[in-house]
Motif scaffolding. Structure first.
Motif, PDB file in Angstrom:
ATOM      1  N   ASN A  43       0.822  -1.208   0.000  1.00  7.97           N
ATOM      2  CA  ASN A  43       0.000   0.000   0.000  1.00  7.97           C
ATOM      3  C   ASN A  43       0.853   1.253   0.000  1.00  7.97           C
ATOM      4  OD1 ASN A  43      -2.263  -1.670   0.183  1.00  7.97           O
ATOM      5  ND2 ASN A  43      -2.401  -1.488   2.403  1.00  7.97           N
ATOM      6  N   ALA A  44       1.908   1.244   0.795  1.00  5.68           N
ATOM      7  CA  ALA A  44       2.777   2.416   0.890  1.00  5.68           C
ATOM      8  C   ALA A  44       3.464   2.716  -0.437  1.00  5.68           C
ATOM      9  CB  ALA A  44       3.813   2.201   1.993  1.00  5.68           C
ATOM     10  N   LEU A  45       3.918   1.681  -1.114  1.00  4.94           N
ATOM     11  CA  LEU A  45       4.626   1.897  -2.373  1.00  4.94           C
ATOM     12  C   LEU A  45       3.670   2.319  -3.492  1.00  4.94           C
ATOM     13  CD1 LEU A  45       7.263  -0.980  -2.312  1.00  4.94           C
ATOM     14  CD2 LEU A  45       7.606   1.456  -1.867  1.00  4.94           C
ATOM     15  N   VAL A  46       2.456   1.782  -3.500  1.00  3.39           N
ATOM     16  CA  VAL A  46       1.472   2.239  -4.482  1.00  3.39           C
ATOM     17  C   VAL A  46       1.139   3.711  -4.224  1.00  3.39           C
ATOM     18  CG1 VAL A  46      -0.880   1.963  -5.351  1.00  3.39           C
ATOM     19  CG2 VAL A  46       0.526  -0.050  -4.899  1.00  3.39           C
ATOM     20  N   SER A  47       1.018   4.076  -2.955  1.00  2.00           N
ATOM     21  CA  SER A  47       0.775   5.474  -2.603  1.00  2.00           C
ATOM     22  C   SER A  47       1.907   6.367  -3.102  1.00  2.00           C
ATOM     23  CB  SER A  47       0.636   5.618  -1.085  1.00  2.00           C
ATOM     24  OG  SER A  47      -0.406   4.825  -0.585  1.00  2.00           O
ATOM     25  N   ALA A  48       3.127   5.917  -2.877  1.00  2.00           N
ATOM     26  CA  ALA A  48       4.279   6.688  -3.353  1.00  2.00           C
ATOM     27  C   ALA A  48       4.229   6.827  -4.877  1.00  2.00           C
ATOM     28  CB  ALA A  48       5.573   6.009  -2.929  1.00  2.00           C
ATOM     29  N   GLY A  49       3.801   5.752  -5.556  1.00  2.00           N
ATOM     30  CA  GLY A  49       3.671   5.808  -6.999  1.00  2.00           C
ATOM     31  C   GLY A  49       2.669   6.855  -7.446  1.00  2.00           C
ATOM     32  N   LEU A  50       1.540   6.975  -6.749  1.00  2.00           N
ATOM     33  CA  LEU A  50       0.538   7.982  -7.090  1.00  2.00           C
ATOM     34  C   LEU A  50       1.078   9.391  -6.893  1.00  2.00           C
ATOM     35  CD1 LEU A  50      -2.709   6.385  -5.628  1.00  2.00           C
ATOM     36  CD2 LEU A  50      -2.275   6.923  -8.026  1.00  2.00           C
ATOM     37  N   VAL A  51       1.816   9.589  -5.821  1.00  2.00           N
ATOM     38  CA  VAL A  51       2.399  10.919  -5.563  1.00  2.00           C
ATOM     39  C   VAL A  51       3.410  11.270  -6.644  1.00  2.00           C
ATOM     40  CG1 VAL A  51       3.807  12.258  -3.953  1.00  2.00           C
ATOM     41  CG2 VAL A  51       1.948  10.815  -3.091  1.00  2.00           C
ATOM     42  N   ILE A  52       4.247  10.304  -7.005  1.00  2.00           N
ATOM     43  CA  ILE A  52       5.242  10.531  -8.059  1.00  2.00           C
ATOM     44  C   ILE A  52       4.550  10.777  -9.402  1.00  2.00           C
ATOM     45  CG2 ILE A  52       7.099   9.419  -9.368  1.00  2.00           C
ATOM     46  CD1 ILE A  52       7.797   7.965  -6.671  1.00  2.00           C
ATOM     47  N   ALA A  53       3.476  10.038  -9.662  1.00  2.00           N
ATOM     48  CA  ALA A  53       2.745  10.191 -10.922  1.00  2.00           C
ATOM     49  C   ALA A  53       2.127  11.576 -11.069  1.00  2.00           C
ATOM     50  CB  ALA A  53       1.646   9.134 -11.025  1.00  2.00           C
ATOM     51  N   THR A  54       1.887  12.244  -9.943  1.00  2.00           N
ATOM     52  CA  THR A  54       1.272  13.574  -9.979  1.00  2.00           C
ATOM     53  C   THR A  54       2.283  14.668  -9.649  1.00  2.00           C
ATOM     54  OG1 THR A  54       0.481  13.168  -7.702  1.00  2.00           O
ATOM     55  CG2 THR A  54      -1.059  12.770  -9.503  1.00  2.00           C
ATOM     56  N   GLY A  55       3.549  14.376  -9.920  1.00  2.00           N
ATOM     57  CA  GLY A  55       4.565  15.424  -9.829  1.00  2.00           C
ATOM     58  C   GLY A  55       5.460  15.380  -8.621  1.00  2.00           C
ATOM     59  N   GLY A  56       5.296  14.417  -7.734  1.00  2.00           N
ATOM     60  CA  GLY A  56       6.127  14.345  -6.544  1.00  2.00           C
ATOM     61  C   GLY A  56       7.561  13.936  -6.853  1.00  2.00           C
ATOM     62  N   ASP A  57       8.494  14.473  -6.089  1.00  2.00           N
ATOM     63  CA  ASP A  57       9.906  14.115  -6.236  1.00  2.00           C
ATOM     64  C   ASP A  57      10.126  12.698  -5.713  1.00  2.00           C
ATOM     65  OD1 ASP A  57      12.875  15.005  -6.563  1.00  2.00           O
ATOM     66  OD2 ASP A  57      12.762  14.210  -4.516  1.00  2.00           O
ATOM     67  N   VAL A  58      10.823  11.875  -6.481  1.00  2.00           N
ATOM     68  CA  VAL A  58      11.009  10.472  -6.118  1.00  2.00           C
ATOM     69  C   VAL A  58      11.725  10.331  -4.780  1.00  2.00           C
ATOM     70  CG1 VAL A  58      12.117   8.293  -6.753  1.00  2.00           C
ATOM     71  CG2 VAL A  58      10.983   9.674  -8.509  1.00  2.00           C
ATOM     72  N   LYS A  59      12.843  10.982  -4.621  1.00  2.00           N
ATOM     73  CA  LYS A  59      13.649  10.839  -3.401  1.00  2.00           C
ATOM     74  C   LYS A  59      12.885  11.344  -2.181  1.00  2.00           C
ATOM     75  CE  LYS A  59      18.199  11.907  -1.443  1.00  2.00           C
ATOM     76  NZ  LYS A  59      19.514  12.583  -1.686  1.00  2.00           N
ATOM     77  N   GLN A  60      12.258  12.512  -2.307  1.00  2.00           N
ATOM     78  CA  GLN A  60      11.526  13.071  -1.174  1.00  2.00           C
ATOM     79  C   GLN A  60      10.333  12.193  -0.806  1.00  2.00           C
ATOM     80  OE1 GLN A  60       8.989  16.468  -1.863  1.00  2.00           O
ATOM     81  NE2 GLN A  60       9.451  17.348   0.148  1.00  2.00           N
ATOM     82  N   THR A  61       9.628  11.698  -1.808  1.00  2.00           N
ATOM     83  CA  THR A  61       8.439  10.880  -1.551  1.00  2.00           C
ATOM     84  C   THR A  61       8.808   9.596  -0.823  1.00  2.00           C
ATOM     85  OG1 THR A  61       7.355  11.765  -3.530  1.00  2.00           O
ATOM     86  CG2 THR A  61       6.485   9.702  -2.620  1.00  2.00           C
ATOM     87  N   LEU A  62       9.844   8.914  -1.295  1.00  2.00           N
ATOM     88  CA  LEU A  62      10.254   7.671  -0.635  1.00  2.00           C
ATOM     89  C   LEU A  62      10.785   7.943   0.760  1.00  2.00           C
ATOM     90  CD1 LEU A  62      11.951   5.811  -3.633  1.00  2.00           C
ATOM     91  CD2 LEU A  62       9.678   5.431  -2.657  1.00  2.00           C
ATOM     92  N   SER A  63      11.478   9.047   0.934  1.00  2.00           N
ATOM     93  CA  SER A  63      11.983   9.418   2.265  1.00  2.00           C
ATOM     94  C   SER A  63      10.825   9.690   3.219  1.00  2.00           C
ATOM     95  CB  SER A  63      12.876  10.656   2.151  1.00  2.00           C
ATOM     96  OG  SER A  63      13.288  11.097   3.434  1.00  2.00           O
ATOM     97  N   ASN A  64       9.767  10.315   2.718  1.00  2.00           N
ATOM     98  CA  ASN A  64       8.618  10.648   3.564  1.00  2.00           C
ATOM     99  C   ASN A  64       7.831   9.419   4.020  1.00  2.00           C
ATOM    100  OD1 ASN A  64       9.057  13.400   3.617  1.00  2.00           O
ATOM    101  ND2 ASN A  64       7.688  13.853   1.907  1.00  2.00           N
TER     102      ASN A  64
END
Length: 477
Positions: free
Chosen positions: A298-319
C-alpha cells in the motif's frame, strides 16, 4: 446556473440541485431516474416532477411528462457528467484507487505523503473524508459505502476545493465504478492494488468483478493520465497493465516485479519494516513504520501515485518513514497484562485474512489467535474460504458474528466453521474477543478481523454501537 447552460435548448430555468432520491427533490432539481437491481428510479419520475424537478435524466424509453427529458442510453454516466459541470471546480489534482484490498490505506497514505510534501490534501472513502485537519466519519458508524453516490461525491469534492484542498485521493469500489458514481471530474492517475474474491453477490463472476475494476483505467482516468499498478498480483496485474497500455496511459509499476518502484527487500522490525527500493537507478532505504507485506505494498502504491502527480522520487520515498497507520488497518489496540499484543484489522476476504496473518506472523513467538466472522447479505461463497484461510494461517481460530444484517448469524458461522477444523464458536462478538484475550499468553498475538474501523454492528435493521479497538481495551483491562 440555468438549464440552458447545460443542455442546448434547456431554457432559462434555474438549476438548484441534483438528486437521485425523489424525496430530496425541490423546485429546480435535475432528477436521475435509473433502473437498479432493487429499485427502479423511473417509478418515481412523476413524484419528482410534482416536487419541482425541471429535468429528468433517464433512458430514452422512460415516460417523462411535465419536465425536460434528458435521454441517454447510459443515464448514469450522463447524469454524472451534468452534475460535475454544475458542482465544479474540484481539487486541481485528484487520483483514485481500486482493487479488492488496500484501497483505504493507499488513499490515506497518498494524502499523508502529499501533506508531508506541503500540499493541502484529503482522502475520501471507507473512513469518510480525511484531511490533515479533520476527519468526517460516515454517520451510521459502520463505514458506509466505499464510494458514495455521485451527487454526494461531487458535492464533497467541490466543497474540499472551496476549503483550499488542492490534492485529493479517493477509493473507487467496483460498485462505484459499475454504477458511474465517480464520473465527471478530472482524474490524473488511477491505481490498482490487487484482486481477490469479494462482492460476487453483486458481480456474479470474477471476470465481471475485474471488468468493473478496469473502468478506472479504461474510462475514468484522464486521457494522457497515469496508471500505478502493483505488479505482483500475477495475471490480474498483467491484465490491468494491458488495460493501461491500451489507453497509452503513463505506466508506473510497483513491487518485486515493478520497474518504477522495485521492491528489492523487506525486513520486518519490531514496530515496522525496513524496505530497500530501486527507483531511478538508485537504491533507497526506507524505515516504514507499518508492519506487514501488504502495508508495504500500500505504501509503495501510494508513493507511486504521488510521483505520478509530480512528486519528487527521493523526497516521496523518504517521507514514507514519516507516515502513520490507518484506523482499523493492523491497528495495535492494546498489550494485555500477560504481554500479548492485540491487533484490529478490516480483513473480510480470504486473501485479506491470509495477508493480515502473514503480516503478524514474524512478530509471533507463541500463538497467533484470530477472531472473525463474515457479513450477512453479502457474498456467501467466500465464508468457507475465509474459514479455510484462518485455519491454515492462525494457530487458534475463534468464529463469531460480524455484521449479520438480515441473515441468521448461526448459519453464517456454520458456513465458516465447515472449513475450520478445531475452530471455536462464540456467537457474541464481545465474549469472543474477551475469550481470545483471556487465553493469550506472552508471545501470543490476537488478531480481531473483519470490522476494523467500524463503530457499529449491524444486526437485523439495527446498528448497535460496537468498536473492536474499544472492546479489546476493555476486555484487556
Amino acid at each position: 446556473m440555468r438549464l440552458g447552460a447545460l443542455i442546448p435548448g434547456g431554457g432559462d430555468a434555474v438549476i438548484t440541485a441534483f438528486a437521485l432520491d425523489h424525496r430530496k427533490v425541490a423546485p429546480g432539481t435535475i432528477f436521475g431516474a435509473f433502473q437498479g437491481a432493487r429499485v427502479n428510479g423511473e417509478d418515481y419520475i412523476s413524484a419528482a416532477i410534482a416536487a419541482g424537478a425541471i429535468a429528468i435524466v433517464a433512458r430514452p424509453g422512460a415516460k417523462v411528462a411535465g419536465a425536460l427529458h434528458i435521454a441517454d442510453a447510459n443515464p448514469r454516466r450522463a447524469f454524472a457528467a451534468l452534475a460535475a459541470r454544475y458542482f465544479a471546480p474540484f481539487p486541481a489534482t485528484t487520483v483514485a484507487v481500486t482493487g479488492t484490498n488496500g484501497k483505504t490505506s493507499t488513499a490515506e497514505l497518498t494524502r499523508q505523503l502529499w501533506q508531508l510534501a506541503g500540499h493541502r490534501s484529503a482522502s475520501i472513502g471507507t473512513l469518510g473524508v480525511t484531511t490533515g485537519y479533520d476527519r468526517v466519519s460516515p454517520r451510521d458508524g459502520t463505514g458506509g459505502l466505499t464510494t458514495p453516490d455521485v451527487v454526494t461525491f461531487l458535492a464533497t469534492m467541490a466543497g474540499l476545493a472551496r476549503e483550499g484542498i488542492s490534492h485529493a485521493a479517493f477509493e473507487a469500489s467496483s460498485h462505484g465504478l459499475d454504477q458511474h458514481r465517480i464520473e465527471g471530474l478530472p482524474v490524473k492517475a488511477g491505481a490498482f492494488t490487487n484482486l481477490s474474491r469479494d462482492h460476487l453477490d453483486y458481480h456474479g463472476t470474477m471476470e465481471a468483478y475485474f471488468t468493473a475494476k478496469t473502468r478506472l483505467l479504461s474510462e475514468v482516468v484522464d486521457e494522457g493520465g497515469s496508471a500505478v499498478i502493483w505488479a505482483d498480483d500475477g495475471d490480474w496485474s498483467a491484465r490491468m497493465i494491458d488495460v493501461a497500455r491500451g489507453r497509452s496511459l503513463t505506466l508506473l509499476t510497483v513491487g518485486e516485479a515493478g520497474e518504477t518502484l522495485k521492491l528489492v527487500s523487506r525486513t520486518p522490525t519490531t514496530l515496522g519494516q525496513d524496505l530497500v527500493v530501486q527507483a531511478d537507478g538508485q537504491s533507497h532505504r526506507i524505515a516504514l513504520p507499518l508492519i506487514g507485506a501488504y502495508q508495504a505494498a500500500n505504501a509503495l502504491v501510494s508513493a507511486g501515485l504521488v510521483i505520478a502527480t509530480g512528486g519528487d522520487v527521493k523526497q516521496t520515498l523518504s517521507n514514507l518513514a514519516r507516515v502513520s497507520g490507518v484506523r482499523g488497518r493492523l491497528e495495535r489496540a492494546v498489550i494485555t497484562r500477560a504481554g500479548a499484543a492485540v491487533y484490529v484489522d478490516y480483513a473480510h476476504t480470504p486473501d485479506a485474512i491470509v495477508a493480515a496473518c502473514a503480516a503478524l506472523r514474524p512478530h509471533v513467538t507463541g500463538r497467533l489467535i484470530i477472531v472473525f466472522g463474515a457479513g450477512g447479505d453479502r457474498d456467501a461463497g467466500k465464508r468457507p474460504l475465509m474459514g479455510e484461510a484462518a485455519a491454515a494461517h492462525a494457530d487458534v481460530v475463534v468464529v463469531t458474528d460480524d455484521n449479520p444484517r438480515s441473515e441468521d448469524p448461526a448459519a453464517i458461522r456454520a458456513s465458516i466453521l465447515s472449513a475450520t477444523p478445531g475452530g471455536q464458536e462464540i456467537a457474541d462478538r464481545r465474549r469472543a474477543i474477551s475469550a481470545a484475550i483471556t487465553m493469550a499468553l506472552a508471545g501470543d498475538i490476537v488478531l480481531i478481523a473483519g470490522k476494523g474501523h467500524e463503530q457499529g454492528q449491524i444486526v437485523g435493521d439495527r446498528v448497535l454501537p460496537f468498536d473492536d479497538v474499544t472492546v479489546a481495551r476493555e476486555c484487556a483491562a
